[in-house]
Design a protein around this motif. Sequence first.
Motif, short mmCIF file in Angstrom:
data_model
loop_
_atom_site.label_atom_id
_atom_site.label_comp_id
_atom_site.label_asym_id
_atom_site.label_seq_id
_atom_site.Cartn_x
_atom_site.Cartn_y
_atom_site.Cartn_z
N UNK A 177 105.80 26.31 56.58
CA UNK A 177 106.20 27.36 55.64
C UNK A 177 105.06 27.73 54.69
N UNK A 178 104.33 26.75 54.21
CA UNK A 178 103.20 27.01 53.31
C UNK A 178 102.10 27.80 54.02
N UNK A 179 101.83 27.44 55.27
CA UNK A 179 100.80 28.16 56.03
C UNK A 179 101.27 29.58 56.31
N UNK A 180 102.55 29.75 56.65
CA UNK A 180 103.11 31.08 56.88
C UNK A 180 102.92 31.95 55.64
N UNK A 181 103.22 31.40 54.48
CA UNK A 181 103.09 32.13 53.22
C UNK A 181 101.63 32.49 52.94
N UNK A 182 100.73 31.54 53.17
CA UNK A 182 99.31 31.78 52.97
C UNK A 182 98.81 32.91 53.86
N UNK A 183 99.16 32.85 55.14
CA UNK A 183 98.72 33.89 56.08
C UNK A 183 99.33 35.24 55.74
N UNK A 184 100.60 35.24 55.35
CA UNK A 184 101.27 36.49 54.98
C UNK A 184 100.55 37.13 53.79
N UNK A 185 100.10 36.30 52.85
CA UNK A 185 99.37 36.80 51.69
C UNK A 185 98.06 37.47 52.06
N UNK A 186 97.58 37.21 53.30
CA UNK A 186 96.35 37.84 53.78
C UNK A 186 96.64 38.91 54.83
N UNK A 187 97.90 39.36 54.89
CA UNK A 187 98.24 40.47 55.77
C UNK A 187 98.75 40.11 57.14
N UNK A 188 98.88 38.83 57.46
CA UNK A 188 99.38 38.41 58.77
C UNK A 188 100.87 38.69 58.86
N UNK A 189 101.28 39.39 59.92
CA UNK A 189 102.68 39.77 60.07
C UNK A 189 103.41 38.93 61.11
N UNK A 190 102.70 38.07 61.83
CA UNK A 190 103.31 37.25 62.87
C UNK A 190 104.09 36.09 62.29
#
Length: 113
Positions: free
Chosen positions: A22-35
């Motif tokens: 979940x933390x990695x998902x949030x980090x990536x989402x904060x950089x525009x990752x939509x997957x």
Amino acid sequence: VRNSKSIKVVISSSWRIIWTTEEIQSLLKGHGFEGEVVGMTPKNVHTLPSWEGRKIKRGHEIQAWLDANPSVKTFVTLDDSTVQWLRGRQVRTTFTEGLTFAHVKRARRLLTQ
């Protein structure tokens, strides 16, 4: 890959040791990752009988995950070290540059082959 929201990621990075999915998902989402981050490679692959006596490398952890998920047929690895037997499905990044737009383009090509 037409829709980046359909991209599913399994983390093999050392990030999996210090952060949750979940933390990695949030980090990536904060950089525009939509997957979607759907899991992580095993951390204790050295306890599997088939790896006994071998020096464990990231490629072994990736292979262990693939072996445990045989329905996965299309994948790409993004890594700054070469995984010999996965080379045809690998996009080699560099530690100093990280993930670039060119890497993403190559990964997309591999995922549509």
